[in-house]
Design a protein around this motif. Structure first.
Motif, PDB file in Angstrom:
ATOM      1  N   SER A 249      -9.594  -1.390  -1.369  1.00  0.00           N
ATOM      2  CA  SER A 249     -10.072  -2.661  -2.107  1.00  0.00           C
ATOM      3  C   SER A 249      -8.808  -3.653  -2.443  1.00  0.00           C
ATOM      4  O   SER A 249      -7.714  -3.226  -2.708  1.00  0.00           O
ATOM      5  N   SER A 250      -9.405  -4.959  -2.781  1.00  0.00           N
ATOM      6  CA  SER A 250      -8.280  -5.776  -2.956  1.00  0.00           C
ATOM      7  C   SER A 250      -7.791  -5.396  -4.307  1.00  0.00           C
ATOM      8  O   SER A 250      -6.749  -5.709  -4.680  1.00  0.00           O
ATOM      9  N   PHE A 251      -8.447  -4.852  -5.296  1.00  0.00           N
ATOM     10  CA  PHE A 251      -8.112  -4.488  -6.898  1.00  0.00           C
ATOM     11  C   PHE A 251      -7.026  -3.373  -6.428  1.00  0.00           C
ATOM     12  O   PHE A 251      -6.144  -3.517  -7.359  1.00  0.00           O
ATOM     13  N   ASN A 252      -7.363  -2.600  -5.765  1.00  0.00           N
ATOM     14  CA  ASN A 252      -6.328  -1.272  -5.367  1.00  0.00           C
ATOM     15  C   ASN A 252      -5.101  -1.736  -4.914  1.00  0.00           C
ATOM     16  O   ASN A 252      -3.810  -1.506  -5.479  1.00  0.00           O
TER      17      ASN A 252
ATOM     18  N   ALA B   9      -1.498  -1.692  -6.806  1.00  0.00           N
ATOM     19  CA  ALA B   9      -0.150  -0.926  -6.122  1.00  0.00           C
ATOM     20  C   ALA B   9       0.812  -2.102  -6.041  1.00  0.00           C
ATOM     21  O   ALA B   9       2.047  -1.562  -6.551  1.00  0.00           O
ATOM     22  N   PHE B  10       0.481  -3.251  -5.973  1.00  0.00           N
ATOM     23  CA  PHE B  10       1.685  -4.324  -5.763  1.00  0.00           C
ATOM     24  C   PHE B  10       2.223  -4.590  -7.175  1.00  0.00           C
ATOM     25  O   PHE B  10       3.527  -4.575  -7.082  1.00  0.00           O
TER      26      PHE B  10
ATOM     27  N   ILE C  98      -2.629 -10.142  -1.689  1.00  0.00           N
ATOM     28  CA  ILE C  98      -3.109 -11.491  -1.776  1.00  0.00           C
ATOM     29  C   ILE C  98      -4.094 -11.563  -0.619  1.00  0.00           C
ATOM     30  O   ILE C  98      -4.154 -12.678   0.120  1.00  0.00           O
ATOM     31  N   ASN C  99      -4.845 -10.467  -0.169  1.00  0.00           N
ATOM     32  CA  ASN C  99      -5.717 -10.392   1.071  1.00  0.00           C
ATOM     33  C   ASN C  99      -5.209 -11.200   2.430  1.00  0.00           C
ATOM     34  O   ASN C  99      -5.920 -11.778   3.055  1.00  0.00           O
ATOM     35  N   ARG C 100      -3.967 -10.685   2.502  1.00  0.00           N
ATOM     36  CA  ARG C 100      -3.299 -11.214   3.980  1.00  0.00           C
ATOM     37  C   ARG C 100      -3.225 -12.768   4.312  1.00  0.00           C
ATOM     38  O   ARG C 100      -3.646 -13.071   5.165  1.00  0.00           O
TER      39      ARG C 100
END
Length: 126
Positions: free
Chosen positions: A6-9, A13-14, A63-65
């Motif tokens: 997910s975007s949150f994960n 991680a980042f 940042i969702n690519r």
């Protein structure tokens, strides 16, 4: 092998990794990594390559690519940001007493940023 989190994960991680990266930079700037092998030439090139490569990979996904379009050319935003961060960090190394800047370190960082981005894109397409 698509990298599905997910975007949150990816953000988690980042930012976790960014904290580790900034911690390493702080320790290096304070001269506290003198006994760590990857902190000294020529091994520091490998450190730059891997550390910035992972940052590029994670930031792109956090940042969702997203891409930035400059003069009609799509540039991945995460790696673009980390390219500038790398240049700034090398500049800081030039002025800090316990650090030394080098073009080789910068090029190793850039190679990691580009290669890890490329690997991530290839893994996403499988």
């Amino acid at each position: 092998m698509k990298l599905r989190l997910s975007s949150f994960n990816w953000k988690l991680a980042f930012f976790g990794y960014l904290g580790i990266l900034l911690g390493i930079m702080l320790l290096a700037g304070l001269g506290m990594l003198k006994t760590f092998v990857l902190a000294h030439p020529p091994y520091d090139k490998l450190g730059h390559f891997i550390l910035y490569g992972i940052a590029s990979f994670l930031s792109h996904r956090a940042i969702n690519r997203n891409y930035l379009v400059i003069f009609g050319v799509s540039i991945p935003l995460g790696p673009f940001i980390f390219s500038h961060f790398t240049a700034f960090e090398e500049f800081l190394q030039a002025i800090l007493p316990n650090r030394s800047a080098s073009f080789e370190d910068f090029f190793a960082s850039m190679a990691g940023i580009i290669l890890f981005y490329y690997i991530g894109e290839k893994l996403d397409k499988k």
